[in-house]
Design a protein around this motif. Structure first.
Motif, PDB file in Angstrom:
ATOM      1  N   LYS A 257     -16.608 -16.228   5.271  1.00 49.38           N
ATOM      2  CA  LYS A 257     -17.430 -17.414   4.997  1.00 49.38           C
ATOM      3  C   LYS A 257     -17.851 -17.500   3.530  1.00 49.38           C
ATOM      4  CE  LYS A 257     -19.309 -17.096   9.634  1.00 49.38           C
ATOM      5  NZ  LYS A 257     -20.510 -16.823  10.440  1.00 49.38           N
TER       6      LYS A 257
ATOM      7  N   PRO B   5     -17.590 -17.253  -0.807  1.00 46.85           N
ATOM      8  CA  PRO B   5     -16.720 -17.914  -1.795  1.00 46.85           C
ATOM      9  C   PRO B   5     -15.373 -17.213  -1.997  1.00 46.85           C
ATOM     10  CG  PRO B   5     -18.971 -17.890  -2.600  1.00 46.85           C
ATOM     11  CD  PRO B   5     -18.937 -17.022  -1.351  1.00 46.85           C
TER      12      PRO B   5
ATOM     13  N   PHE C   3     -13.392 -18.962   2.566  1.00 50.27           N
ATOM     14  CA  PHE C   3     -13.632 -20.354   2.954  1.00 50.27           C
ATOM     15  C   PHE C   3     -14.767 -21.043   2.191  1.00 50.27           C
ATOM     16  CE2 PHE C   3     -11.354 -18.820   6.718  1.00 50.27           C
ATOM     17  CZ  PHE C   3     -10.410 -19.824   6.852  1.00 50.27           C
ATOM     18  N   ASP C   4     -15.686 -20.280   1.622  1.00 57.83           N
ATOM     19  CA  ASP C   4     -16.826 -20.848   0.904  1.00 57.83           C
ATOM     20  C   ASP C   4     -17.556 -21.851   1.800  1.00 57.83           C
ATOM     21  OD1 ASP C   4     -18.671 -21.410  -1.063  1.00 57.83           O
ATOM     22  OD2 ASP C   4     -17.294 -22.592  -2.293  1.00 57.83           O
TER      23      ASP C   4
ATOM     24  N   ASN D 149     -20.174 -24.529   0.686  1.00 61.16           N
ATOM     25  CA  ASN D 149     -19.720 -25.743  -0.008  1.00 61.16           C
ATOM     26  C   ASN D 149     -18.619 -26.492   0.729  1.00 61.16           C
ATOM     27  OD1 ASN D 149     -21.360 -25.552  -2.448  1.00 61.16           O
ATOM     28  ND2 ASN D 149     -20.210 -23.664  -2.787  1.00 61.16           N
ATOM     29  N   HIS D 150     -17.934 -25.820   1.629  1.00 56.37           N
ATOM     30  CA  HIS D 150     -16.810 -26.417   2.365  1.00 56.37           C
ATOM     31  C   HIS D 150     -16.917 -25.994   3.831  1.00 56.37           C
ATOM     32  CE1 HIS D 150     -15.015 -27.449  -1.493  1.00 56.37           C
ATOM     33  NE2 HIS D 150     -15.271 -26.220  -1.884  1.00 56.37           N
TER      34      HIS D 150
ATOM     35  N   ARG E 277     -11.188 -25.889   2.191  1.00 58.63           N
ATOM     36  CA  ARG E 277     -11.866 -25.582   0.925  1.00 58.63           C
ATOM     37  C   ARG E 277     -11.667 -26.661  -0.141  1.00 58.63           C
ATOM     38  NH1 ARG E 277     -13.178 -19.950  -1.657  1.00 58.63           N
ATOM     39  NH2 ARG E 277     -13.410 -20.757  -3.754  1.00 58.63           N
TER      40      ARG E 277
ATOM     41  N   LEU F 186      -7.692 -19.817  -0.834  1.00 58.11           N
ATOM     42  CA  LEU F 186      -8.179 -18.586  -0.216  1.00 58.11           C
ATOM     43  C   LEU F 186      -7.371 -17.434  -0.808  1.00 58.11           C
ATOM     44  CD1 LEU F 186      -8.639 -20.973   1.924  1.00 58.11           C
ATOM     45  CD2 LEU F 186      -9.041 -19.135   3.511  1.00 58.11           C
TER      46      LEU F 186
END
Length: 177
Positions: A71, A73, A76-77, A80-81, A108, A148
């Motif tokens: 999860k 950065p 998948f970050d 933010n996404h 992402r 990713l």
């Protein structure tokens, strides 16, 4: 007139598989997702729109530390996404019950064309009078094409996570009244 189909989440699962250390495979899944399709009839050969979304925060690989890393950065970050989205725009019959679904996958913030294989299991009316359609969806994507890109190298020079992600989904859709 368009027919709308929605996912039956109790009878559907969204899985992915990735090689770890290039010697074993780790399986993960999303527990929160949605699928909606529009067709002109019950055959699905007339499918004109298929939309799949998954909540990144629902990812699970049965390892809390790894899920937190996925999860982050580095992968998948999720902050933010928070959503993965696939918009299918062409359903192509290959042979028998085998199809290809072409569309755009967004992970992402990066959108790329993707084609997945679809095995259409058929349509039945369940004991409650609901019309249901079943599908097995498989495919492969390269995670680095979607940003990713985190990886590490072992002392022996092997990578920790493969670039190829295999998708395996069992989907049951319910015809909407």
């Amino acid at each position: 007139m368009a027919i709308t189909w929605k996912v039956d989440p109790m009878h559907s699962e969204i899985q992915f598989k990735v090689k770890h250390l290039m010697i074993t495979t780790v399986t993960g899944y999303f527990s929160s997702f949605d699928i909606e399709a529009e067709t002109e009839d019950d055959s699905f050969t007339s499918a004109r729109r298929v939309v799949f979304t998954a909540d990144v925060n629902s990812i699970s690989t049965n390892n809390e530390q790894r899920d937190t890393h996925l999860k982050s950065p580095d992968f998948f970050d999720a902050a933010n996404h928070g959503q993965i989205r696939f918009e299918g725009n062409r359903y192509e019959k290959v042979s028998g019950n085998e199809y290809k679904l072409h569309g755009d996958l967004t992970i992402r913030g990066t959108t790329k064309p993707v084609t997945v294989n679809v095995d259409f299991g058929g349509i039945v009316v369940d004991p409650y009078g609901q019309t249901k359609a079943g599908f097995t969806v498989t495919g492969k994507i390269n995670r680095k094409e979607f940003g990713l890109s985190w990886n590490a190298v072992t002392e022996a020079g092997s990578v920790v996570v493969s670039d190829e992600i295999r998708l395996n989904c069992e989907v049951q859709l319910v015809k909407q009244a």
